[in-house]
Design a protein around this motif. Structure first.
Motif, mmCIF file in Angstrom:
data_model
loop_
_atom_site.group_PDB
_atom_site.id
_atom_site.type_symbol
_atom_site.label_atom_id
_atom_site.label_comp_id
_atom_site.label_asym_id
_atom_site.label_seq_id
_atom_site.Cartn_x
_atom_site.Cartn_y
_atom_site.Cartn_z
ATOM 1 N N GLU A 20 42.657 93.908 71.563
ATOM 2 C CA GLU A 20 42.750 95.150 70.805
ATOM 3 C C GLU A 20 43.461 96.233 71.613
ATOM 4 O OE1 GLU A 20 40.153 93.162 71.037
ATOM 5 O OE2 GLU A 20 38.692 93.450 69.416
ATOM 6 N N LEU A 21 43.156 96.307 72.914
ATOM 7 C CA LEU A 21 43.777 97.327 73.758
ATOM 8 C C LEU A 21 45.269 97.073 73.962
ATOM 9 C CD1 LEU A 21 40.972 97.836 76.421
ATOM 10 C CD2 LEU A 21 41.610 99.392 74.567
ATOM 11 N N GLU A 22 45.654 95.812 74.070
ATOM 12 C CA GLU A 22 47.079 95.497 74.181
ATOM 13 C C GLU A 22 47.810 95.911 72.907
ATOM 14 O OE1 GLU A 22 49.987 91.751 75.304
ATOM 15 O OE2 GLU A 22 48.146 91.356 74.202
ATOM 16 N N CYS A 23 47.227 95.578 71.763
ATOM 17 C CA CYS A 23 47.829 95.954 70.482
ATOM 18 C C CYS A 23 47.908 97.469 70.353
ATOM 19 C CB CYS A 23 46.997 95.358 69.350
ATOM 20 S SG CYS A 23 47.678 95.635 67.711
ATOM 21 N N PHE A 24 46.849 98.159 70.748
ATOM 22 C CA PHE A 24 46.829 99.618 70.715
ATOM 23 C C PHE A 24 47.940 100.192 71.588
ATOM 24 C CE2 PHE A 24 45.316 103.522 72.851
ATOM 25 C CZ PHE A 24 45.182 104.362 71.757
ATOM 26 N N SER A 25 48.106 99.660 72.813
ATOM 27 C CA SER A 25 49.114 100.172 73.746
ATOM 28 C C SER A 25 50.524 100.022 73.187
ATOM 29 C CB SER A 25 49.004 99.436 75.086
ATOM 30 O OG SER A 25 47.752 99.659 75.679
ATOM 31 N N VAL A 26 50.802 98.885 72.562
ATOM 32 C CA VAL A 26 52.131 98.664 71.988
ATOM 33 C C VAL A 26 52.347 99.579 70.787
ATOM 34 C CG1 VAL A 26 53.671 96.980 70.896
ATOM 35 C CG2 VAL A 26 52.228 96.286 72.822
ATOM 36 N N LEU A 27 51.332 99.721 69.951
ATOM 37 C CA LEU A 27 51.453 100.559 68.754
ATOM 38 C C LEU A 27 51.608 102.035 69.128
ATOM 39 C CD1 LEU A 27 51.535 100.647 65.689
ATOM 40 C CD2 LEU A 27 49.024 100.676 65.657
ATOM 41 N N VAL A 28 51.024 102.456 70.239
ATOM 42 C CA VAL A 28 51.202 103.834 70.709
ATOM 43 C C VAL A 28 52.678 104.115 70.949
ATOM 44 C CG1 VAL A 28 50.821 105.366 72.685
ATOM 45 C CG2 VAL A 28 48.886 104.152 71.665
ATOM 46 N N HIS A 29 53.393 103.149 71.530
ATOM 47 C CA HIS A 29 54.819 103.334 71.805
ATOM 48 C C HIS A 29 55.667 103.211 70.535
ATOM 49 C CE1 HIS A 29 54.595 103.705 76.104
ATOM 50 N NE2 HIS A 29 53.917 102.584 76.227
ATOM 51 N N GLN A 30 55.322 102.262 69.683
ATOM 52 C CA GLN A 30 56.160 101.965 68.519
ATOM 53 C C GLN A 30 55.856 102.842 67.313
ATOM 54 O OE1 GLN A 30 58.705 99.811 68.709
ATOM 55 N NE2 GLN A 30 58.147 99.535 70.862
ATOM 56 N N LEU A 31 54.575 103.179 67.119
ATOM 57 C CA LEU A 31 54.126 103.916 65.933
ATOM 58 C C LEU A 31 54.663 103.267 64.656
ATOM 59 C CD1 LEU A 31 54.390 107.640 67.131
ATOM 60 C CD2 LEU A 31 52.342 106.207 66.956
ATOM 61 N N HIS A 32 54.656 101.946 64.666
ATOM 62 C CA HIS A 32 55.157 101.177 63.528
ATOM 63 C C HIS A 32 54.501 99.789 63.577
ATOM 64 C CE1 HIS A 32 57.944 98.939 60.953
ATOM 65 N NE2 HIS A 32 58.349 100.111 60.483
ATOM 66 N N PHE A 33 53.756 99.449 62.517
ATOM 67 C CA PHE A 33 52.999 98.199 62.521
ATOM 68 C C PHE A 33 53.918 96.976 62.528
ATOM 69 C CE2 PHE A 33 49.570 100.996 61.813
ATOM 70 C CZ PHE A 33 48.381 100.295 61.974
ATOM 71 N N GLY A 34 55.044 97.061 61.808
ATOM 72 C CA GLY A 34 55.952 95.922 61.748
ATOM 73 C C GLY A 34 56.582 95.617 63.099
ATOM 74 N N ARG A 35 57.096 96.656 63.783
ATOM 75 C CA ARG A 35 57.719 96.439 65.099
ATOM 76 C C ARG A 35 56.688 95.972 66.124
ATOM 77 N NH1 ARG A 35 60.653 101.204 63.660
ATOM 78 N NH2 ARG A 35 59.255 102.499 64.898
ATOM 79 N N THR A 36 55.479 96.516 66.028
ATOM 80 C CA THR A 36 54.420 96.087 66.939
ATOM 81 C C THR A 36 54.110 94.612 66.744
ATOM 82 O OG1 THR A 36 53.462 98.309 67.000
ATOM 83 C CG2 THR A 36 52.023 96.478 67.602
ATOM 84 N N ALA A 37 54.021 94.194 65.479
ATOM 85 C CA ALA A 37 53.759 92.780 65.192
ATOM 86 C C ALA A 37 54.860 91.896 65.750
ATOM 87 C CB ALA A 37 53.627 92.577 63.676
ATOM 88 N N GLU A 38 56.110 92.341 65.614
ATOM 89 C CA GLU A 38 57.244 91.556 66.114
ATOM 90 C C GLU A 38 57.195 91.419 67.627
ATOM 91 O OE1 GLU A 38 62.148 91.722 65.966
ATOM 92 O OE2 GLU A 38 60.942 93.032 64.685
ATOM 93 N N LEU A 39 56.869 92.507 68.325
ATOM 94 C CA LEU A 39 56.811 92.467 69.783
ATOM 95 C C LEU A 39 55.669 91.595 70.285
ATOM 96 C CD1 LEU A 39 57.580 96.200 70.639
ATOM 97 C CD2 LEU A 39 59.008 94.225 71.171
ATOM 98 N N LEU A 40 54.566 91.611 69.569
ATOM 99 C CA LEU A 40 53.401 90.821 69.990
ATOM 100 C C LEU A 40 53.466 89.380 69.493
ATOM 101 C CD1 LEU A 40 50.534 93.412 69.404
ATOM 102 C CD2 LEU A 40 51.466 92.660 71.597
ATOM 103 N N GLY A 41 54.404 89.085 68.587
ATOM 104 C CA GLY A 41 54.510 87.732 68.055
ATOM 105 C C GLY A 41 53.390 87.357 67.126
ATOM 106 N N VAL A 42 52.868 88.331 66.368
ATOM 107 C CA VAL A 42 51.790 88.084 65.405
ATOM 108 C C VAL A 42 52.197 88.679 64.056
ATOM 109 C CG1 VAL A 42 50.019 88.105 67.208
ATOM 110 C CG2 VAL A 42 50.570 90.231 65.999
#
Length: 304
Positions: A20-42
């Motif tokens: 959850e914290l990794e996902c939160f950290s990436v989403l803080v930078h991206q502020l976009h659920f789609g780009r965050t999903a792409e970066l995390l591979g989920v």
């Protein structure tokens, strides 16, 4: 009577929700659920699930979500100030440990053409000391050593369409210049048209480069169809420039190379009509090195 010391009570630390914290950290930078999903591979749904789970653990929303934007709440900003730097240090420590283990196993053998440009040098400097071994490649033979398994990665002029070789990154788009002798082309004109190249005798790379690569880096015709002449060749850019300085010949090269090889007897003139060059990071599909992807990540951070 001797007393037996009390057995220490082990304190159980609360489990950290790392996913959850990794996902939160990436989403803080991206502020976009789609780009965050792409970066995390989920999937995007998985990102939403992880953020909802984190908010459940924290006890309040950390993001405000609308149909148009994603923003941190006040609580989310406070959490981000603490978590994001800590998670970045955690990832950096993990990556460094992996890189050191890979370097101890076998250093990354990295081939390069012409020069180790600044972004490449900075990326290599961020690897553990001794993790990369640099090997200069012939100007006109960018792929042979990689194909034979003598190198793990090569940073070469594009394009690469060789069987068994994979392009990991393309970067450093640069305009093309022509090198001419300063004594024969005194200051005046500040550029050369592609059509004017037909009046020069040019120097091409010498080596086993495939024909498609030669056509891209030593074009045979001007945009209007006039033939370009290459009566001489050179094994290295430095050899070619020495020939340029003492003859009426010209040599095509990228803007970056003009900065790395400054000579008072050479003038570099842009040729705006020619297609810009790019560099590619190429690896063998048969023998990927454990540090290859890490170097690409570091290089991407430098050129982004």
């Amino acid at each position: 009577m001797e007393r037996t010391p009390p057995t220490p009570v082990l304190q159980v630390l609360p489990e950290l929700p790392l996913q959850e914290l990794e996902c939160f950290s990436v989403l803080v930078h991206q502020l976009h659920f789609g780009r965050t999903a792409e970066l995390l591979g989920v999937s995007q749904g998985r990102v939403s699930q992880l953020i909802k789970r984190l908010e459940g653990r924290v006890g309040a929303p950390v993001f405000e979500r609308t149909s148009r934007r994603v923003e941190l709440t006040g609580l989310g900003r406070g959490l981000a100030e603490q978590v994001v730097p800590a998670f970045e240090r955690l990832r950096e420590g993990y990556d460094t440990a992996r890189a050191r283990a890979a370097a101890a196993d076998s250093p990354l053998r990295l081939g390069f053409q012409c020069a180790v440009y600044e972004p490449v040098a900075r990326a290599i400097a961020r690897l553990p000391e001794g993790a990369a071994q640099l090997v200069e490649l012939p100007w006109g033979d960018p792929f042979s050593r990689l194909g034979r398994g003598e190198l793990d990665l090569a940073i070469v002029l594009s394009p690469c369409r060789e069987p068994g070789l994979e392009v990991l990154l393309e970067f450093s788009r640069q305009p093309v210049y022509v090198a001419v002798a300063a004594a024969r082309h005194p200051a005046g004109a500040d550029s050369v048209s592609a059509e004017e190249l037909a009046g020069l005798q040019l120097i091409e790379p010498r080596g086993a480069a495939p024909e498609y690569w030669r056509l891209a880096n030593a074009p045979r015709r001007t945009p209007s169809g006039r033939e370009l002449a290459y009566p001489a060749d050179a094994a290295t850019v430095q050899e070619g420039l020495t020939m340029v300085a003492s003859t009426r010949r010209g040599l095509l090269l990228c803007e970056g190379s003009t900065r790395y090889v400054q000579r008072p007897d050479i003038r570099y003139l842009p040729v705006p009509e020619l297609e810009p060059t790019t560099l590619q990071v190429v690896q063998s599909e048969r023998r990927p090195h454990r540090l290859a992807q890490r170097l690409v990540e570091l290089l991407l951070a430098e050129v982004s």
